[in-house]
Design an enzyme around this catalytic site. Structure first.
Site, PDB file in Angstrom:
ATOM      1  N   GLY A 188      35.215  54.310  36.992  1.00  0.00           N
ATOM      2  CA  GLY A 188      36.394  54.247  35.993  1.00  0.00           C
ATOM      3  C   GLY A 188      35.889  53.712  34.590  1.00  0.00           C
TER       4      GLY A 188
ATOM      5  N   ARG B  42      33.588  42.387  41.591  1.00  0.00           N
ATOM      6  CA  ARG B  42      35.315  41.504  42.176  1.00  0.00           C
ATOM      7  C   ARG B  42      33.872  40.735  43.260  1.00  0.00           C
ATOM      8  NH1 ARG B  42      37.369  40.766  38.332  1.00  0.00           N
ATOM      9  NH2 ARG B  42      39.434  40.534  37.738  1.00  0.00           N
TER      10      ARG B  42
ATOM     11  N   GLU C  72      34.802  31.803  43.999  1.00  0.00           N
ATOM     12  CA  GLU C  72      34.434  31.248  42.523  1.00  0.00           C
ATOM     13  C   GLU C  72      35.177  29.559  42.544  1.00  0.00           C
ATOM     14  OE1 GLU C  72      34.989  34.210  40.127  1.00  0.00           O
ATOM     15  OE2 GLU C  72      33.578  35.422  40.443  1.00  0.00           O
TER      16      GLU C  72
ATOM     17  N   HIS D 111      30.667  34.639  36.065  1.00  0.00           N
ATOM     18  CA  HIS D 111      31.680  35.602  36.108  1.00  0.00           C
ATOM     19  C   HIS D 111      32.053  35.541  34.321  1.00  0.00           C
ATOM     20  CE1 HIS D 111      36.132  37.035  37.715  1.00  0.00           C
ATOM     21  NE2 HIS D 111      35.305  37.434  36.510  1.00  0.00           N
TER      22      HIS D 111
END
Length: 321
Positions: free
Chosen positions: A156, A235, A264, A282
């Site tokens: 993407g 993810r 997380e 993250h």
């Protein structure tokens, strides 16, 4: 007589504190997480809100959507939308805005930072120097990154930006998506397993959610092989974390760089003991420039929807799609 400001339900504090301030300046904001009894607040006041703001990290659960019978629009801070309850939002007919595009560069930058760290052992070598081990011997030889085969799972916006970065490292690029990307100059492989077999380094930039859950499993890691590296900036749910920890511990893959995890902020404890994995909390979009741009798009989406009924950037499954 002054016009009343639109009421907005803010699910929790936003990742950029300035955005909390700016939302409160523009709208009549009520932060759900700060209510003494959030469920009671929703029961008593939920019908008063047509607009909500949240983030990809916080999401928006079905119980909140169901408590907002007049919800028309949700503006979310982030590019992921798997934490937003799709079924509840579609049932409500609410549209959803998010912040794609503005974080592509920083996420791709971090993917390459993790890639270089994993292949060259930078974090491990830093620990080596700090422990005083250098005086006892040399650090050892690691793997060259340039010239390698780079496999991208999820071509993407972010995947395409990673591919552009790869050209500066003289890498050959291949990718796997549900379908080929029209006009892409890169090799398309019809399965993730084939991509893993082909690649020296596999970078994950695919969307999260049930459709991609644990697609990177023990079989895919075995196909990547003992000289292969995995990088995940997408993810945590896309990777079977237990299988990854086992593959790293037994050298079935050479190394990994991870910015995301299944639970997380609690990475699997087995990962914490391994030197051949680089762990980041993250932070892929965590730059001043990108977070400011994301905040601006959260505001722009909300402003534009209220003014025109259409946000600037809308999730693919939004009620209007």
């Amino acid at each position: 007589m002054a016009l009343s400001r639109p009421r907005v339900l803010q699910y929790g504090k936003m990742p950029l504190p300035q955005l909390d301030t700016e939302l409160a300046q523009r709208y009549d904001v009520h932060i759900l997480s700060q209510q003494a009894d959030p469920d009671r607040f929703l029961a008593e006041h939920g019908a008063q809100f047509e607009y909500a703001v949240t983030s990809a990290a916080m999401g928006l659960p079905a119980r909140v959507v169901h408590a907002l019978p007049n919800l028309k629009f949700v503006s979310s801070f982030g590019v992921g939308f798997d934490s937003l309850d799709k079924d509840a939002l579609l049932q409500r007919g609410a549209r959803v805005g998010y912040t794609p595009g503005v974080l592509d560069d920083c996420v791709a930058d971090l993917a390459f930072a993790l890639l270089l760290d994993a292949t060259r052992g930078l974090s491990e070598s830093d620990r080596f120097v700090r422990r005083g081990d250098w005086s006892q011997g040399r650090f050892g030889i690691r793997t060259r990154a340039s010239g390698k085969r780079l496999g991208i799972f999820g071509m993407g916006r972010i995947g395409s930006t990673v591919a552009r970065r790869a050209s500066g490292f003289d890498m050959e690029v291949a990718y796997h998506n549900r379908r080929p990307v029209e006009g892409s100059p890169h090799l398309y492989l019809p399965s993730l397993l084939e991509l893993a077999r082909w690649a020296d380094i596999l970078v994950i930039t695919a969307a999260g959610g049930e459709g991609t859950r644990h697609l990177v499993n023990a079989e895919v890691l075995a196909a990547l092989g003992p000289q292969g590296f995995l990088v995940n900036v997408a993810r945590g749910s896309v990777v079977d974390e237990a299988a990854l920890a086992d593959a790293l511990a037994h050298q079935r893959i050479a190394g990994a760089g991870l910015d995301v995890f299944e639970d997380e902020p609690h990475p699997l404890p087995a990962l914490l003991a391994l030197d051949n994995v680089v762990l980041a909390p993250h932070i892929a979009s965590g730059t001043h420039e990108t977070r400011r741009a994301m905040a601006d798009l959260v505001l722009h989406n909300l402003d534009q929807f209220i003014a025109t009924g259409r946000p600037a950037a809308e999730v693919p499954w939004s009620a209007a799609q």
